[in-house]
Design a protein around this motif. Sequence first.
Motif, PDB file in Angstrom:
ATOM      1  N   ASN A  57      55.206  38.241  22.985  1.00 48.87           N
ATOM      2  CA  ASN A  57      54.118  38.270  23.902  1.00 48.87           C
ATOM      3  C   ASN A  57      53.184  39.257  23.698  1.00 48.87           C
ATOM      4  OD1 ASN A  57      56.459  36.885  25.713  1.00 48.87           O
ATOM      5  ND2 ASN A  57      54.436  36.156  26.405  1.00 48.87           N
ATOM      6  N   ARG A  58      53.247  40.515  22.823  1.00 48.98           N
ATOM      7  CA  ARG A  58      52.692  41.466  22.460  1.00 48.98           C
ATOM      8  C   ARG A  58      50.955  41.381  22.103  1.00 48.98           C
ATOM      9  NH1 ARG A  58      55.463  45.213  18.690  1.00 48.98           N
ATOM     10  NH2 ARG A  58      56.243  43.024  18.085  1.00 48.98           N
ATOM     11  N   HIS A  59      50.974  39.993  21.357  1.00 48.95           N
ATOM     12  CA  HIS A  59      49.706  39.895  20.466  1.00 48.95           C
ATOM     13  C   HIS A  59      48.858  38.559  20.967  1.00 48.95           C
ATOM     14  CE1 HIS A  59      53.042  37.644  18.533  1.00 48.95           C
ATOM     15  NE2 HIS A  59      52.086  36.537  18.505  1.00 48.95           N
ATOM     16  N   GLN A  60      47.735  38.657  20.519  1.00 49.74           N
ATOM     17  CA  GLN A  60      46.939  37.542  20.883  1.00 49.74           C
ATOM     18  C   GLN A  60      46.034  37.152  19.461  1.00 49.74           C
ATOM     19  OE1 GLN A  60      43.434  38.035  23.589  1.00 49.74           O
ATOM     20  NE2 GLN A  60      42.492  36.029  22.749  1.00 49.74           N
ATOM     21  N   TYR A  61      46.287  36.085  19.033  1.00 50.50           N
ATOM     22  CA  TYR A  61      45.868  35.432  17.711  1.00 50.50           C
ATOM     23  C   TYR A  61      44.230  35.397  17.728  1.00 50.50           C
ATOM     24  CZ  TYR A  61      50.530  34.066  16.398  1.00 50.50           C
ATOM     25  OH  TYR A  61      52.001  34.074  16.029  1.00 50.50           O
ATOM     26  N   PHE A  62      43.711  35.594  16.805  1.00 51.06           N
ATOM     27  CA  PHE A  62      42.123  35.696  16.752  1.00 51.06           C
ATOM     28  C   PHE A  62      41.647  34.391  17.154  1.00 51.06           C
ATOM     29  CE2 PHE A  62      42.618  38.596  12.657  1.00 51.06           C
ATOM     30  CZ  PHE A  62      42.987  39.525  13.745  1.00 51.06           C
ATOM     31  N   GLN A  63      42.185  33.191  16.791  1.00 54.43           N
ATOM     32  CA  GLN A  63      41.631  31.900  17.008  1.00 54.43           C
ATOM     33  C   GLN A  63      41.754  31.484  18.476  1.00 54.43           C
ATOM     34  OE1 GLN A  63      44.563  32.261  15.040  1.00 54.43           O
ATOM     35  NE2 GLN A  63      45.982  30.925  15.300  1.00 54.43           N
ATOM     36  N   SER A  64      42.520  32.192  19.236  1.00 53.89           N
ATOM     37  CA  SER A  64      42.907  31.860  20.761  1.00 53.89           C
ATOM     38  C   SER A  64      41.665  32.135  21.666  1.00 53.89           C
ATOM     39  CB  SER A  64      44.051  32.394  21.157  1.00 53.89           C
ATOM     40  OG  SER A  64      44.153  33.800  21.271  1.00 53.89           O
TER      41      SER A  64
END
Length: 245
Positions: A109-116
């Motif tokens: 849960n630590r990351h957010q994808y660029f495309q989101s």
Amino acid sequence: MNREVSKIFSKVVLSDKKIRIKLLGDSITHGVGGTGYKQSGEKIVTNFARNPDGYCWAKQFKEHMESQYNCEVVNNGCSGTNIQFIIEKFDFLVDPEDDIILCTIGTNNRHQYFQSGFKKTKQEYMQTFYNNILALYEKFKAAGKDVIFVANIPASVKNERDGENYWRIFHMCDVNDMYLKASVECGFPFISMYNAFLNYCEMKNIPLESLLKDGLHPNDEGYDVMFKLIMDEIGIARKVPGAEF
């Protein structure tokens, strides 16, 4: 020993009824990084199967508990999953027969994808994760389960940085602190494997990376340490090495 956790696990001692213990989590519960890891067992849910022979803390825990007490340990850890996965698949992962739940989730849960979409602030992203902790706890509570949340081990400095296709919004220390806050607010038992693992490395004067396979998943020695630390927290005795009884 964590007294609140020990209160729950003391139920296995002298129990006439078979106690069912369910393990929930991501790849570190599933056993990625340990020798022999392979999803070759029975299906858990969707595309995930059990890792019956891989070296990991969960396998050691299962073997010890089932050899000593009237209990059954079922590992429903699924590699690569996050807290939303457990909330969405709750009825598939948690059975009516489960008595005690050890839930170790949040690493993914630590990351957010660029495309989101637009990059969220750390505060926004942490708040979403925190709200999901509360929501998941309410599901366990409604199901009448004794649940213990576990904040997972530290990751390497390199692993905590941005990747090729994602921003690392928050970190494993933040996962720990959000579980701590939720534990205080809701009153559920909490194990800080993060602090215990880091303290072990400092006490032994060894680098964190020496216990990690790839900067995130433990190697065999790291899984040994996790097993010992989990047992210390719950208060259940380990056997003397070499004991046959």
